[in-house]
Design an enzyme around this catalytic site. Structure first.
Site, PDB file in Angstrom:
ATOM      1  N   ASP A  39       0.787  -1.104   0.021  1.00  0.00           N
ATOM      2  CA  ASP A  39      -0.030  -0.176  -0.147  1.00  0.00           C
ATOM      3  C   ASP A  39       0.914   1.218  -0.094  1.00  0.00           C
ATOM      4  O   ASP A  39       1.952   1.048   0.284  1.00  0.00           O
ATOM      5  CB  ASP A  39      -0.724   0.060   1.295  1.00  0.00           C
ATOM      6  CG  ASP A  39      -1.517   1.242   1.513  1.00  0.00           C
ATOM      7  OD1 ASP A  39      -2.347   1.653   0.667  1.00  0.00           O
ATOM      8  OD2 ASP A  39      -1.425   1.669   2.874  1.00  0.00           O
ATOM      9  N   ASP A  89       0.117   5.200   1.012  1.00  0.00           N
ATOM     10  CA  ASP A  89       0.074   6.251   2.328  1.00  0.00           C
ATOM     11  C   ASP A  89      -0.057   5.308   3.519  1.00  0.00           C
ATOM     12  O   ASP A  89      -1.051   4.499   3.629  1.00  0.00           O
ATOM     13  CB  ASP A  89      -1.167   7.108   2.119  1.00  0.00           C
ATOM     14  CG  ASP A  89      -1.125   8.103   0.886  1.00  0.00           C
ATOM     15  OD1 ASP A  89      -0.639   9.179   1.081  1.00  0.00           O
ATOM     16  OD2 ASP A  89      -1.778   7.538  -0.336  1.00  0.00           O
TER      17      ASP A  89
HETATM   18  O1  LIG Z   1      -4.573   2.932  -0.307  1.00  0.00           O
HETATM   19  P1  LIG Z   1      -3.754   4.133   0.074  1.00  0.00           P
HETATM   20  O2  LIG Z   1      -2.733   4.246  -0.721  1.00  0.00           O
HETATM   21  O3  LIG Z   1      -3.255   4.196   1.546  1.00  0.00           O
HETATM   22  O4  LIG Z   1      -4.719   5.342  -0.084  1.00  0.00           O
HETATM   23  C1  LIG Z   1      -5.839   5.753   0.939  1.00  0.00           C
HETATM   24  C2  LIG Z   1      -5.913   7.194   0.724  1.00  0.00           C
HETATM   25  O5  LIG Z   1      -4.600   7.722   1.166  1.00  0.00           O
HETATM   26  C3  LIG Z   1      -4.639   9.226   1.045  1.00  0.00           C
HETATM   27  O6  LIG Z   1      -4.916   9.840   2.078  1.00  0.00           O
HETATM   28  C4  LIG Z   1      -4.350   9.522   3.275  1.00  0.00           C
HETATM   29  O7  LIG Z   1      -3.155   9.900   3.403  1.00  0.00           O
HETATM   30  C5  LIG Z   1      -2.757  11.445   3.175  1.00  0.00           C
HETATM   31  C6  LIG Z   1      -1.455  11.778   3.071  1.00  0.00           C
HETATM   32  O8  LIG Z   1      -0.665  11.356   4.080  1.00  0.00           O
HETATM   33  C7  LIG Z   1      -3.594  11.931   4.457  1.00  0.00           C
HETATM   34  O9  LIG Z   1      -3.591  13.447   4.342  1.00  0.00           O
HETATM   35  C8  LIG Z   1      -5.035  11.420   4.581  1.00  0.00           C
HETATM   36  O10 LIG Z   1      -5.591  12.093   5.704  1.00  0.00           O
HETATM   37  C9  LIG Z   1      -4.969  10.056   4.417  1.00  0.00           C
HETATM   38  O11 LIG Z   1      -6.599   9.574   4.298  1.00  0.00           O
HETATM   39  C10 LIG Z   1      -4.851   9.657  -0.320  1.00  0.00           C
HETATM   40  O12 LIG Z   1      -4.904  11.224  -0.400  1.00  0.00           O
HETATM   41  C11 LIG Z   1      -6.398   9.466  -0.467  1.00  0.00           C
HETATM   42  O13 LIG Z   1      -6.928   9.753  -1.604  1.00  0.00           O
HETATM   43  C12 LIG Z   1      -6.481   7.747  -0.474  1.00  0.00           C
HETATM   44  O14 LIG Z   1      -7.960   7.516  -0.398  1.00  0.00           O
END
Ligand SMILES: O=P(O)(O)OC[C@H]1O[C@H](O[C@H]2O[C@H](CO)[C@@H](O)[C@H](O)[C@H]2O)[C@H](O)[C@@H](O)[C@@H]1O
Length: 341
Positions: free
Chosen positions: A91, A93
């Site tokens: 994954d 983020d």
């Molecule tokens: O499946 P992933 O790669 O983990 O994506 C899930 C979401 O990730 C991102 O949001 C998350 O990370 C951001 C940056 O650290 C943070 O600001 C946010 O609060 C987290 O939810 C991405 O921006 C989303 O679009 C994805 O759905």
């Protein structure tokens, strides 16, 4: 005003706003996403607002006994992989990059990129993210990897079924125009809520509330619901302080994992060991698939113990990097870079 209850996470391990039907019980420890189908919830008034719930993965549990550290269990893990071909799923983020306020600045470190590059030299490696595929590629910048963006709804393989051409798999392509419209509507509707942010992830949309005053979380959720009311073919899920809007199709990160194994020609082999590392609810679909297949294992990235379909845990991206380093070191020592141990 519609009648519904919103469940907002606790401050310690906070990660989502959950909107439920009145009277619906949301087990605090449920590892499964607790939304009722969107259609059932729309049209019901807000009844109750804040309720504490652990959200980012499954519910919170008291110890890591169920999911011991993948670093602590490293010897066991590599002995499980004897004679097997490891396939890595990562994954983005919260796994390869730390969680930050601004989603556009969720960079991975150079050291992490080098670790992923080294892993990919030894094992087939895929990035599986909720992000738009191009966006996650712009962060990772390693052409040799497989990429599944939009929660697996946008897959690009460097090669497909032993052929030489890159292949795309986009099971939700018919939803593209709808997602575009909804993304614009959501941006309009939520503009007045300070700190909110709409991210168009191509086959899905994220509405972020990490920087929104907690007092306005429900208002934001209501605005999102009001937009979705007219789009019954879309569903609402959530991750870490983000509401995720996506097509109601039977496709998720678990299905993407299976698709990628298939496209690598490794789906039916008993000597394949898929390892999936992720931190969020959507990663649970992949952990669950591995459990159900009785093949490989999931590693949950979390600072606090949680219910999860994963087998092992790591606390944060720096531990993920340590794990990747150890895997590379072990492989180099044991197999001199050959794909099998
Ligand atoms: O499946 P992933 O790669 O983990 O994506 C899930 C979401 O990730 C991102 O949001 C998350 O990370 C951001 C940056 O650290 C943070 O600001 C946010 O609060 C987290 O939810 C991405 O921006 C989303 O679009 C994805 O759905």
């Amino acid at each position: 005003m519609t009648k519904q209850s919103a469940v907002v996470p606790e401050a310690v391990a906070p990660e989502a706003v959950v909107v439920t039907q009145p009277g619906a019980t949301v087990p605090a420890s449920s590892p499964v996403f607790p939304y009722p189908p969107l259609k059932a919830a729309v049209g019901l008034p807000i009844k109750k607002f804040l309720q504490k719930q652990e959200i980012s993965s499954g519910g919170r549990v008291s110890s890591w006994d169920e999911h011991p550290s993948a670093l602590g269990m490293f010897e066991e893990i590599v002995s499980l992989s004897k004679g097997k071909k490891i396939v890595m799923f990562l994954d983005y983020d919260g796994t390869l990059s730390p969680i930050v306020d601004d989603p556009d600045r969720a960079y991975m470190s150079k050291a992490m990129r080098a670790a992923v590059r080294d892993v990919a030299k030894l094992f087939p490696t895929a990035i599986v993210s909720g992000r738009c595929r191009d966006k996650v590629y712009s962060f990772v910048r390693l052409a040799e990897l497989y990429y599944a963006g939009s929660h697996g709804m946008d897959i690009k393989c460097p090669k497909f079924n032993k052929g030489n051409k890159p292949a795309l798999f986009q099971p939700a392509s018919e939803f593209l125009p709808m997602i575009d419209v909804v993304s614009k509507l959501l941006a309009e509707k939520t503009r007045a809520i300070r700190g909110s942010r709409v991210e168009n992830n191509r086959f899905c949309v994220s509405v972020h509330f990490r920087c929104v005053d907690e007092k306005r979380w429900v208002e934001l959720a209501m605005q999102v619901r009001s937009v979705l009311h007219d789009f019954p073919k879309l569903r609402l899920t959530h991750g870490r302080k983000v509401l995720e809007i996506r097509p109601s199709i039977e496709w998720d990160k678990g299905k993407a994992l299976e698709f990628l194994l298939e496209s690598l020609g490794l789906s039916d082999s008993n000597d394949v060991l898929p390892v999936y590392i992720g931190d969020d609810r959507t990663d649970e679909d992949a952990f669950k698939v591995l459990r159900e297949r009785g093949q490989g294992f999931g590693i949950l990235v979390s600072k606090v113990p949680k219910e999860s379909h994963a087998t092992y845990s790591l606390q944060e991206p720096s531990e993920v990097m340590d794990f990747l380093h150890r895997l590379v070191e072990w492989k180099r020592l044991s197999g001199k870079g050959h794909p099998r141990v």
